[in-house]
Design a protein around this motif. Structure first.
Motif, short mmCIF file in Angstrom:
data_model
loop_
_atom_site.label_atom_id
_atom_site.label_comp_id
_atom_site.label_asym_id
_atom_site.label_seq_id
_atom_site.Cartn_x
_atom_site.Cartn_y
_atom_site.Cartn_z
N LEU A 108 48.14 62.39 40.57
CA LEU A 108 48.45 60.98 40.78
C LEU A 108 47.95 60.51 42.15
CD1 LEU A 108 52.01 60.80 39.21
CD2 LEU A 108 49.97 59.57 38.43
N GLN A 109 48.02 61.37 43.14
CA GLN A 109 47.52 61.04 44.47
C GLN A 109 46.00 60.82 44.42
OE1 GLN A 109 48.86 63.85 47.40
NE2 GLN A 109 47.81 62.83 49.06
N ILE A 110 45.29 61.64 43.65
CA ILE A 110 43.84 61.47 43.50
C ILE A 110 43.55 60.14 42.81
CG2 ILE A 110 41.77 62.36 42.33
CD1 ILE A 110 42.98 65.21 42.81
N ILE A 111 44.31 59.84 41.75
CA ILE A 111 44.12 58.57 41.04
C ILE A 111 44.38 57.40 41.99
CG2 ILE A 111 45.09 57.07 39.23
CD1 ILE A 111 45.46 59.64 37.55
N LEU A 112 45.43 57.49 42.80
CA LEU A 112 45.74 56.42 43.75
C LEU A 112 44.57 56.19 44.72
CD1 LEU A 112 47.74 54.39 44.93
CD2 LEU A 112 48.65 56.24 46.33
N GLU A 113 44.00 57.27 45.22
CA GLU A 113 42.85 57.13 46.12
C GLU A 113 41.65 56.52 45.41
OE1 GLU A 113 41.78 60.58 48.38
OE2 GLU A 113 43.71 60.64 49.41
N GLU A 114 41.42 56.92 44.16
CA GLU A 114 40.30 56.37 43.40
C GLU A 114 40.52 54.89 43.12
OE1 GLU A 114 37.33 57.80 42.39
OE2 GLU A 114 37.95 59.44 43.69
N GLU A 115 41.76 54.52 42.79
CA GLU A 115 42.08 53.13 42.49
C GLU A 115 41.99 52.25 43.74
OE1 GLU A 115 43.08 51.33 39.48
OE2 GLU A 115 42.02 53.06 38.67
N SER A 116 42.26 52.83 44.89
CA SER A 116 42.24 52.07 46.15
C SER A 116 40.83 51.79 46.64
CB SER A 116 43.00 52.84 47.25
OG SER A 116 44.34 52.99 46.89
N GLY A 117 39.90 52.62 46.26
CA GLY A 117 38.52 52.43 46.71
C GLY A 117 37.65 51.91 45.60
N GLY A 118 36.47 51.51 45.95
CA GLY A 118 35.43 51.15 44.97
C GLY A 118 35.87 50.25 43.85
N LEU A 119 35.60 50.71 42.64
CA LEU A 119 35.92 49.94 41.44
C LEU A 119 37.13 50.55 40.73
CD1 LEU A 119 32.30 49.55 40.06
CD2 LEU A 119 33.71 47.76 41.07
N PRO A 120 38.26 49.87 40.78
CA PRO A 120 39.45 50.42 40.11
C PRO A 120 39.28 50.41 38.59
CG PRO A 120 39.92 48.25 41.00
CD PRO A 120 38.53 48.60 41.43
N MET A 121 39.93 51.38 37.94
CA MET A 121 39.89 51.49 36.50
C MET A 121 40.94 50.58 35.85
SD MET A 121 40.27 54.90 34.09
CE MET A 121 39.18 55.83 35.13
N PHE A 122 42.07 50.43 36.53
CA PHE A 122 43.20 49.66 35.97
C PHE A 122 43.36 48.35 36.71
CE2 PHE A 122 44.42 54.18 35.43
CZ PHE A 122 44.41 54.22 34.04
N SER A 123 43.58 47.29 35.95
CA SER A 123 43.88 45.99 36.57
C SER A 123 45.34 46.00 37.02
CB SER A 123 43.66 44.87 35.54
OG SER A 123 44.62 44.98 34.49
N ALA A 124 45.69 45.05 37.87
CA ALA A 124 47.08 44.92 38.32
C ALA A 124 47.99 44.65 37.12
CB ALA A 124 47.20 43.81 39.36
N GLU A 125 47.50 43.87 36.17
CA GLU A 125 48.29 43.56 34.97
C GLU A 125 48.57 44.83 34.16
OE1 GLU A 125 48.10 40.70 31.00
OE2 GLU A 125 46.40 40.75 32.37
N MET A 126 47.55 45.68 34.01
CA MET A 126 47.72 46.92 33.26
C MET A 126 48.73 47.83 33.97
SD MET A 126 47.06 48.86 30.77
CE MET A 126 47.06 50.57 30.32
N LEU A 127 48.62 47.94 35.28
CA LEU A 127 49.57 48.77 36.03
C LEU A 127 50.99 48.23 35.90
CD1 LEU A 127 47.42 49.46 39.20
CD2 LEU A 127 48.01 51.10 37.40
N ALA A 128 51.14 46.91 35.93
CA ALA A 128 52.47 46.30 35.77
C ALA A 128 53.04 46.62 34.39
CB ALA A 128 52.39 44.79 35.98
N HIS A 129 52.19 46.56 33.35
CA HIS A 129 52.65 46.91 32.00
C HIS A 129 53.11 48.36 31.96
CE1 HIS A 129 51.74 43.24 29.94
NE2 HIS A 129 50.45 43.30 30.23
N MET A 130 52.34 49.24 32.58
CA MET A 130 52.70 50.66 32.58
C MET A 130 54.05 50.87 33.27
SD MET A 130 48.91 52.27 33.32
CE MET A 130 49.46 53.93 33.59
N ILE A 131 54.26 50.20 34.39
CA ILE A 131 55.53 50.34 35.11
C ILE A 131 56.69 49.87 34.25
CG2 ILE A 131 56.85 49.43 37.08
CD1 ILE A 131 54.13 49.44 38.63
#
Length: 190
Positions: free
Chosen positions: A57-80
Motif C-alpha cells: 500500500l505504501q508503494i501504491i501511495l507513492e505511485e499515486e502521488s507522483g506522475g499519472l495516478p491510476m485512481f481518480s479521487a472519486e474512485m478512491l472515495a468510493h473505495m473508502i
C-alpha cells in the motif's frame, strides 16, 4: 527458489532488510521485486507480524502521488465508502477478479502480437506501449464490453441477494417497519 517467499525484515527505524541478500533495501527495490514477480513477505523484525500489505500500500501511495495516478479521487472515495459495509469483501473480490481478467486479456494480446510479429520479437515496454496505442480502439471496445457484462452480473447478483434477504426476513414480524417515527409528545394526545 520455488514458492518459498523471500523474507524482508522491517526494523523500527523504518529500514528494510533483505535476508536473501543480507543487506538493506529501499521501497524502490521492493517495487522492483514486485515488477519481477519475486515472491516475498515483509515481516516486522521485532514481532514477526506480516507487513506485506502495508508495504504494498505504501508503494501504491507513492505511485499515486507522483506522475499519472491510476485512481481518480472519486474512485478512491468510493473505495473508502465500502470499508465497514457488507459489500467490503464482495467488492474486494470483484475488483481482484476484474484485474485478473484484464491481465488475461493483456496476455492474450501479447500472445497474438508474438504470433503476428514472430516469436523472436522482444516485447519491450516501449514496444508494448506502441502496440497498445495501435490496438487502443479494439482494446477499449473489448474492455468496454467486458466491464458492461461484469456490471450487469454484479447488479444481477445484488438483486438476487436483496430478494433472498427479503425472503429470509419476511417471516419475522417487524411492527414499526416502514412506519415513520412518532413525534415527541404525540403519545399523550390520544
Amino acid at each position: 527458489m520455488g514458492d518459498t517467499p523471500r523474507i524482508i525484515k522491517k526494523y523500527p527505524n523504518r529500514r528494510l532488510y533483505d535476508t536473501a541478500n543480507s543487506g538493506y533495501i529501499t521501497l524502490a527495490d521492493v517495487k522492483q521485486m514486485v515488477l519481477e514477480n519475486i515472491v516475498f513477505q515483509v515481516v516486522d523484525a521485532k514481532t514477526g507480524d506480516d507487513l506485506t500489505r502495508a508495504i504494498l500500500l505504501q508503494i501504491i501511495l507513492e505511485e499515486e502521488s507522483g506522475g499519472l495516478p491510476m485512481f481518480s479521487a472519486e474512485m478512491l472515495a468510493h473505495m473508502i465508502r465500502f470499508y465497514g459495509t457488507a459489500q467490503q469483501t464482495m467488492i474486494g473480490q470483484y475488483m481482484e477478479q476484474n484485474v485478473k481478467a484484464f491481465l488475461a486479456i493483456q496476455a492474450r494480446l501479447q500472445e497474438q502480437a508474438k504470433q503476428v510479429y514472430g516469436d523472436k520479437m522482444l516485447l519491450t515496454p516501449e514496444l508494448w506501449k506502441q502496440f497498445m496505442q495501435m490496438q487502443a480502439p479494439a482494446m477499449q471496445g473489448m474492455l468496454g464490453n467486458y466491464l458492461e457484462q461484469s456490471a450487469k452480473l454484479f447488479m444481477d447478483m445484488q438483486q438476487r441477494m436483496q430478494e433472498q434477504t427479503r425472503g429470509m426476513f419476511s417471516a419475522f414480524p417487524f411492527p414499526a417497519f416502514g412506519v415513520p417515527p412518532a413525534e415527541p409528545g404525540s403519545e399523550n394526545k390520544a
